[in-house]
Enzyme design. Structure first.
Site, short mmCIF file in Angstrom:
data_model
loop_
_atom_site.label_atom_id
_atom_site.label_comp_id
_atom_site.label_asym_id
_atom_site.label_seq_id
_atom_site.Cartn_x
_atom_site.Cartn_y
_atom_site.Cartn_z
N GLY A 48 0.88 -1.55 -0.02
CA GLY A 48 0.15 -0.36 0.12
C GLY A 48 0.74 0.93 0.10
O GLY A 48 0.93 2.04 -0.17
N GLU A 102 3.81 4.35 6.22
CA GLU A 102 2.81 2.98 6.44
C GLU A 102 1.80 4.07 5.14
O GLU A 102 1.42 4.97 5.80
CB GLU A 102 2.96 3.14 7.75
CG GLU A 102 1.20 2.22 8.18
CD GLU A 102 1.52 0.55 7.76
OE1 GLU A 102 1.41 0.73 5.90
OE2 GLU A 102 1.05 0.24 7.92
N ASP A 103 1.15 3.46 4.60
CA ASP A 103 -0.28 4.49 3.98
C ASP A 103 -1.33 4.68 4.81
O ASP A 103 -1.89 5.79 4.96
CB ASP A 103 -0.71 3.72 2.88
CG ASP A 103 -0.91 1.67 3.14
OD1 ASP A 103 -0.81 1.56 4.12
OD2 ASP A 103 -1.50 0.78 2.44
N ASP A 106 -5.00 1.49 10.20
CA ASP A 106 -6.24 1.01 11.08
C ASP A 106 -6.39 0.61 12.32
O ASP A 106 -6.24 1.34 13.51
CB ASP A 106 -6.30 -0.17 9.92
CG ASP A 106 -7.77 -0.25 10.65
OD1 ASP A 106 -9.13 0.68 10.38
OD2 ASP A 106 -8.06 -1.43 9.54
N LYS A 134 -7.42 5.63 11.31
CA LYS A 134 -8.64 5.43 11.51
C LYS A 134 -8.96 5.33 13.53
O LYS A 134 -8.12 4.25 13.35
CB LYS A 134 -8.69 4.57 11.17
CG LYS A 134 -9.22 4.28 9.54
CD LYS A 134 -9.88 2.63 9.15
CE LYS A 134 -10.28 2.98 7.55
NZ LYS A 134 -10.23 1.40 7.50
N PHE A 155 -13.65 2.04 4.56
CA PHE A 155 -13.11 1.45 3.71
C PHE A 155 -12.82 2.30 2.71
O PHE A 155 -13.65 3.22 1.84
CB PHE A 155 -13.60 -0.16 3.47
CG PHE A 155 -12.52 -0.69 2.13
CD1 PHE A 155 -11.80 -1.44 3.21
CD2 PHE A 155 -12.75 -0.29 0.80
CE1 PHE A 155 -10.76 -2.15 2.70
CE2 PHE A 155 -11.23 -1.10 0.30
CZ PHE A 155 -10.53 -1.77 1.31
N VAL A 156 -11.55 2.84 2.48
CA VAL A 156 -10.59 3.65 1.88
C VAL A 156 -10.15 3.16 0.19
O VAL A 156 -9.97 2.07 1.02
CB VAL A 156 -10.17 5.06 1.68
CG1 VAL A 156 -11.80 5.65 3.36
CG2 VAL A 156 -8.84 4.04 3.44
N ASP A 162 -6.04 -0.67 -1.61
CA ASP A 162 -6.22 -1.31 -2.52
C ASP A 162 -8.28 -2.38 -2.71
O ASP A 162 -7.73 -2.06 -1.06
CB ASP A 162 -5.21 -2.31 -3.05
CG ASP A 162 -5.37 -4.02 -2.01
OD1 ASP A 162 -5.08 -2.58 -1.14
OD2 ASP A 162 -6.09 -5.03 -2.28
N ARG A 168 -5.59 0.80 -6.53
CA ARG A 168 -4.40 1.66 -6.13
C ARG A 168 -3.63 2.78 -6.70
O ARG A 168 -3.17 3.79 -6.42
CB ARG A 168 -3.07 0.58 -5.57
CG ARG A 168 -3.03 -1.11 -5.23
CD ARG A 168 -2.16 -1.55 -4.78
NE ARG A 168 -1.72 -2.74 -3.97
CZ ARG A 168 -2.25 -2.59 -3.18
NH1 ARG A 168 -2.65 -1.84 -2.15
NH2 ARG A 168 -2.60 -4.73 -2.45
P1 IMP Z 1 -3.62 -2.90 10.47
O1 IMP Z 1 -2.84 -3.42 11.04
O2 IMP Z 1 -5.16 -2.64 10.92
O3 IMP Z 1 -3.07 -1.17 10.75
O4 IMP Z 1 -3.93 -2.21 9.04
C1 IMP Z 1 -2.85 -1.81 8.00
C2 IMP Z 1 -2.96 -2.39 6.39
O5 IMP Z 1 -4.58 -2.79 6.36
C3 IMP Z 1 -2.44 -0.85 5.37
O6 IMP Z 1 -1.09 -0.98 5.43
C4 IMP Z 1 -3.23 -1.18 4.33
O7 IMP Z 1 -2.79 -2.18 3.23
C5 IMP Z 1 -4.55 -2.62 5.21
N1 IMP Z 1 -5.76 -1.25 4.92
C6 IMP Z 1 -6.61 -0.76 6.10
N2 IMP Z 1 -7.60 0.30 6.50
C7 IMP Z 1 -7.60 0.15 4.76
C8 IMP Z 1 -8.69 0.75 4.18
O8 IMP Z 1 -9.74 1.06 4.55
N3 IMP Z 1 -8.57 0.46 2.65
C9 IMP Z 1 -7.55 -0.22 2.31
N4 IMP Z 1 -6.25 -1.23 2.80
C10 IMP Z 1 -6.66 -0.92 4.05
#
Ligand code: IMP
Length: 179
Positions: A48, A102-103, A106, A134, A155-156, A162, A168
C-alpha cells in the site's frame, strides 16, 4: 462527486489528488526540518505505501536511503489480525535513524509488528509517517509522528490502497458507499 466501481463495491471521491499532494509537501517539510543534518533510512511498507513513499521521498532534502518490507494483514475489507512477512528485512539498520512509511494505520497491528522488528534490530531512533490514520480502529499505544489525515472508520481505496488488489492506481482517495 466522482464515483468509481471496483468489483462489487461503489466508491465516492473523498480526498482529491491535489489535497493529498499538498499534505505530503507539508509532511516532507516537517521531516526535513526535524532531521536537518542527520542521515535517515526510510522503511516503506508494501504494497500500500509505494505511492506515498515515492511522492514523500521525492520531497526529502536530507542524506537519505529508502528500503521496503512487504507485509500483508488484510483480506478484502477487513484486517485478519495476523501478519504475513512476504519480503523481510535485509538492510543493516543498526544505529540508524529510521522513519517508517505506512499508507494507512487501521488497527495498528502492522505498525506494531514493524516497530517491534526495528527495536530488535537496535536502530538509533524510530519515527512513523502514516498518510492515513483511522483513530476509531487504532488499538495500539504507539505515537505516530507524522499523520497525513485522520479519517473515519470506513474502507477507502486509491493512492496505493486497494480493494482485493484493485484501485491502487487511482490518484485520489475514494471511500466506500455503504448500501
Ligand atoms: P492494520 O494492521 O489493521 O493497521 O492495517 C494496516 C494495513 O491494512 C494497511 O497497510 C493497509 O494495507 C490495510 N488497510 C487498512 N485500512 C484500509 C482501507 O481502508 N483500505 C485499504 N486498505 C486498508
Amino acid at each position: 462527486m466522482k464515483e468509481v466501481q471496483i468489483l462489487d463495491k461503489r466508491f465516492r471521491e473523498y480526498i482529491p489528488e491535489q489535497v493529498i499532494q499538498g499534505r505530503i509537501n507539508e509532511l516532507a517539510s516537517h521531516i526535513n526540518r526535524d532531521f536537518t543534518g542527520k542521515e535517515v533510512v526510510f522503511v516503506g511498507i508494501l504494497n500500500g505505501a509505494f505511492m506515498f513513499a515515492s511522492d514523500l521521498f521525492k520531497k526529502i532534502d536530507l542524506k537519505a536511503q529508502i528500503t521496503f518490507i512487504k507485509l500483508a494483514s488484510y483480506t478484502g475489507t477487513s484486517s485478519s489480525g495476523a501478519i504475513k512477512e512476504l519480503i523481510g528485512w535485509n538492510e543493516d539498520l543498526r544505529n540508524k535513524s529510521v522513519i517508517i512509511i505506512e499508507d494507512i494505520v487501521d488497527t495498528g497491528v502492522t505498525l506494531e509488528h514493524t516497530v517491534n522488528n526495528l527495536i530488535i534490530r537496535n536502530v538509533k531512533e524510530i519515527r512513523i509517517a502514516a498518510l492515513f490514520l483511522k483513530p476509531a480502529a487504532f488499538t495500539k499505544n504507539i505515537h505516530i509522528d507524522y499523520i497525513g489525515f485522520e479519517i473515519p472508520n470506513d474502507f477507502v481505496v486509491g493512492y496505493g490502497l486497494d480493494y482485493k488488489g484493485y484501485g491502487r492506481n487511482l490518484p485520489s482517495v475514494y471511500s466506500v458507499i455503504s448500501k
